[in-house]
Design a protein around this motif. Sequence first.
Motif, short mmCIF file in Angstrom:
data_model
loop_
_atom_site.label_atom_id
_atom_site.label_comp_id
_atom_site.label_asym_id
_atom_site.label_seq_id
_atom_site.Cartn_x
_atom_site.Cartn_y
_atom_site.Cartn_z
N ARG A 91 0.97 -1.23 0.01
CA ARG A 91 0.15 0.17 -0.09
C ARG A 91 0.92 1.20 -0.23
O ARG A 91 0.39 2.40 -0.29
CB ARG A 91 -0.84 -0.03 1.27
N PHE A 92 2.19 1.31 0.37
CA PHE A 92 2.89 2.29 0.51
C PHE A 92 3.91 2.22 -0.64
O PHE A 92 4.61 1.16 -1.02
CB PHE A 92 3.78 2.22 1.87
N SER A 93 4.26 3.51 -1.24
CA SER A 93 5.21 3.71 -2.24
C SER A 93 5.94 5.01 -2.06
O SER A 93 5.46 5.88 -1.59
CB SER A 93 4.87 3.58 -3.65
N ALA A 94 7.18 5.01 -2.53
CA ALA A 94 7.90 6.44 -2.44
C ALA A 94 8.83 6.48 -3.57
O ALA A 94 9.34 5.43 -4.12
CB ALA A 94 8.73 6.33 -1.13
N GLU A 95 9.07 7.70 -3.82
CA GLU A 95 10.06 7.93 -5.07
C GLU A 95 10.81 9.05 -4.61
O GLU A 95 10.47 10.04 -4.15
CB GLU A 95 9.53 7.99 -6.44
N ARG A 96 12.05 9.26 -5.41
CA ARG A 96 12.96 10.42 -5.41
C ARG A 96 13.56 10.45 -6.60
O ARG A 96 14.36 10.17 -6.69
CB ARG A 96 13.89 10.22 -4.21
N LEU A 97 12.90 10.84 -7.63
CA LEU A 97 13.11 10.82 -9.00
C LEU A 97 14.45 11.54 -9.31
O LEU A 97 15.12 11.03 -9.94
CB LEU A 97 12.08 11.00 -9.81
N LYS A 98 14.56 12.92 -8.79
CA LYS A 98 15.59 13.45 -9.28
C LYS A 98 16.48 13.87 -8.05
O LYS A 98 17.57 14.48 -8.24
CB LYS A 98 15.29 15.00 -9.86
N GLY A 99 16.70 12.87 -7.15
CA GLY A 99 17.64 12.91 -6.19
C GLY A 99 17.50 13.93 -5.12
O GLY A 99 18.29 14.31 -4.36
N VAL A 100 16.23 14.71 -5.33
CA VAL A 100 16.27 15.95 -4.28
C VAL A 100 14.85 15.65 -3.69
O VAL A 100 14.83 15.05 -2.47
CB VAL A 100 16.13 17.29 -5.21
N ASP A 101 13.78 16.04 -4.05
CA ASP A 101 12.49 16.18 -3.53
C ASP A 101 11.91 14.51 -3.42
O ASP A 101 12.62 13.67 -4.35
CB ASP A 101 11.23 16.72 -4.26
N SER A 102 11.27 14.11 -2.62
CA SER A 102 10.45 12.83 -2.45
C SER A 102 9.09 12.90 -2.15
O SER A 102 8.57 13.80 -1.32
CB SER A 102 11.22 12.19 -1.17
N THR A 103 8.49 11.81 -2.66
CA THR A 103 6.89 11.76 -2.57
C THR A 103 6.92 10.39 -1.84
O THR A 103 7.37 9.31 -2.29
CB THR A 103 6.18 11.93 -3.46
N LEU A 104 6.02 10.33 -0.60
CA LEU A 104 5.50 9.11 -0.18
C LEU A 104 3.97 8.91 -0.29
O LEU A 104 3.09 9.98 -0.04
CB LEU A 104 5.80 9.23 1.49
N LYS A 105 3.51 7.88 -0.68
CA LYS A 105 2.26 7.59 -1.27
C LYS A 105 1.23 6.56 -0.52
O LYS A 105 2.25 5.39 -0.13
CB LYS A 105 1.98 7.38 -2.67
N ILE A 106 0.33 6.47 -0.21
CA ILE A 106 -0.41 5.42 0.70
C ILE A 106 -1.78 5.28 -0.24
O ILE A 106 -2.61 6.12 -0.41
CB ILE A 106 -0.62 5.67 2.11
N GLN A 107 -1.86 4.04 -0.79
CA GLN A 107 -3.23 3.73 -1.46
C GLN A 107 -3.57 2.22 -1.38
O GLN A 107 -2.51 1.44 -1.96
CB GLN A 107 -2.58 4.18 -2.90
N PRO A 108 -4.30 1.77 -0.98
CA PRO A 108 -5.35 2.59 -0.26
C PRO A 108 -5.06 2.75 1.26
O PRO A 108 -4.31 1.81 2.11
CB PRO A 108 -6.56 1.77 -0.28
N ALA A 109 -5.31 3.67 2.14
CA ALA A 109 -5.19 4.04 3.57
C ALA A 109 -5.91 3.11 4.41
O ALA A 109 -7.32 2.82 3.86
CB ALA A 109 -5.34 5.44 3.92
N LYS A 110 -5.34 2.73 5.47
CA LYS A 110 -6.00 1.65 6.32
C LYS A 110 -6.49 2.77 7.78
O LYS A 110 -5.43 3.77 7.81
CB LYS A 110 -5.34 0.46 6.74
N LEU A 111 -7.06 2.48 8.60
CA LEU A 111 -7.27 3.37 9.88
C LEU A 111 -5.91 3.20 10.49
O LEU A 111 -5.36 4.17 11.24
CB LEU A 111 -8.18 2.57 10.94
N GLU A 112 -5.10 2.13 10.56
CA GLU A 112 -3.92 1.94 11.33
C GLU A 112 -2.68 2.83 10.68
O GLU A 112 -1.62 2.94 11.21
CB GLU A 112 -3.58 0.63 11.55
N ASP A 113 -2.92 3.53 9.79
CA ASP A 113 -2.03 4.37 8.89
C ASP A 113 -1.90 5.78 9.62
O ASP A 113 -1.16 6.60 9.22
CB ASP A 113 -2.22 4.50 7.47
N SER A 114 -3.05 5.91 10.54
CA SER A 114 -3.06 7.43 11.31
C SER A 114 -1.66 7.18 11.77
O SER A 114 -1.50 6.75 12.97
CB SER A 114 -4.29 7.33 12.02
N ALA A 115 -1.24 8.44 11.64
CA ALA A 115 0.22 8.77 12.31
C ALA A 115 0.83 9.98 11.81
O ALA A 115 0.33 10.71 11.01
CB ALA A 115 1.16 7.60 11.93
N VAL A 116 2.11 10.43 12.29
CA VAL A 116 2.89 11.29 11.88
C VAL A 116 3.76 10.90 10.81
O VAL A 116 4.56 9.94 11.33
CB VAL A 116 3.46 12.41 12.90
#
Lengths: 116, 112
Positions: free
Chosen positions: A64-89
């Motif tokens: 359900r989780f994926s992450a990328e850092r395509l150009k070696g700078v910014d990064s994106t973390l994705k959750i799909q689909p989210a579950k209740l237990e993903d509630s966090a910081v």
Amino acid sequence: EAGVAQSPRYKIIEKRQSVAFWCNPISGHATLYWYQQILGQGPKLLIQFQNNGVVDDSQLPKDRFSAERLKGVDSTLKIQPAKLEDSAVYLCASSPRTSGGEETQYFGPGTRLLVL
Amino acid sequence: AQSVTQPDIHITVSEGASLELRCNYSYGATPYLFWYVQSPGQGLQLLLKYFSGDTLVQGIKGFEAEFKRSQSSFNLRKPSVHWSDAAEYFCAVVPLGHKLSFGAGTTVTVRA
């Protein structure tokens, strides 16, 4: 020196929805980390990047989780689909050196996710 | 199992009093040691770190920590706390060749 930037700061979604978080590390830092911090616990590493390559994703729930850092700078973390237990910081951190050395990690303010 | 332990979940201290937060680790070799502070709604801020050398480490905001190899401890201290020190404090370690591992944290409440 600007710190680690993260957005959004807060997000509320319903279970089974998707969500994405963005991180901009400190300029020049090669290593980027994503952590999950559940209420009452210390942060837990989800994934570590060295430039745009993955160094460690052993704790990332890859169904359900994926992450990328395509150009070696910014990064994106994705959750799909989210579950209740993903509630966090979700914390992003960066460091100027590779893992295992005397690097120090600098953390962003985090994104607080609530899944209803 | 290898771990980082912060025995105190919550500490309440009066403003102006001294503060000591405990941290113990269970790793074979001496890891790199850190203390971070997290104020409500904020990310983690590095207070201090120990890699080698002098076992008494000075950090920001008047904090210090002492590494004791014989006790596998890295306790954080402040002689006189301020109301702004109310926060959650995390001890973290990096065993050689491994990733950063955090303790569960100690919440500090400061009463007037």
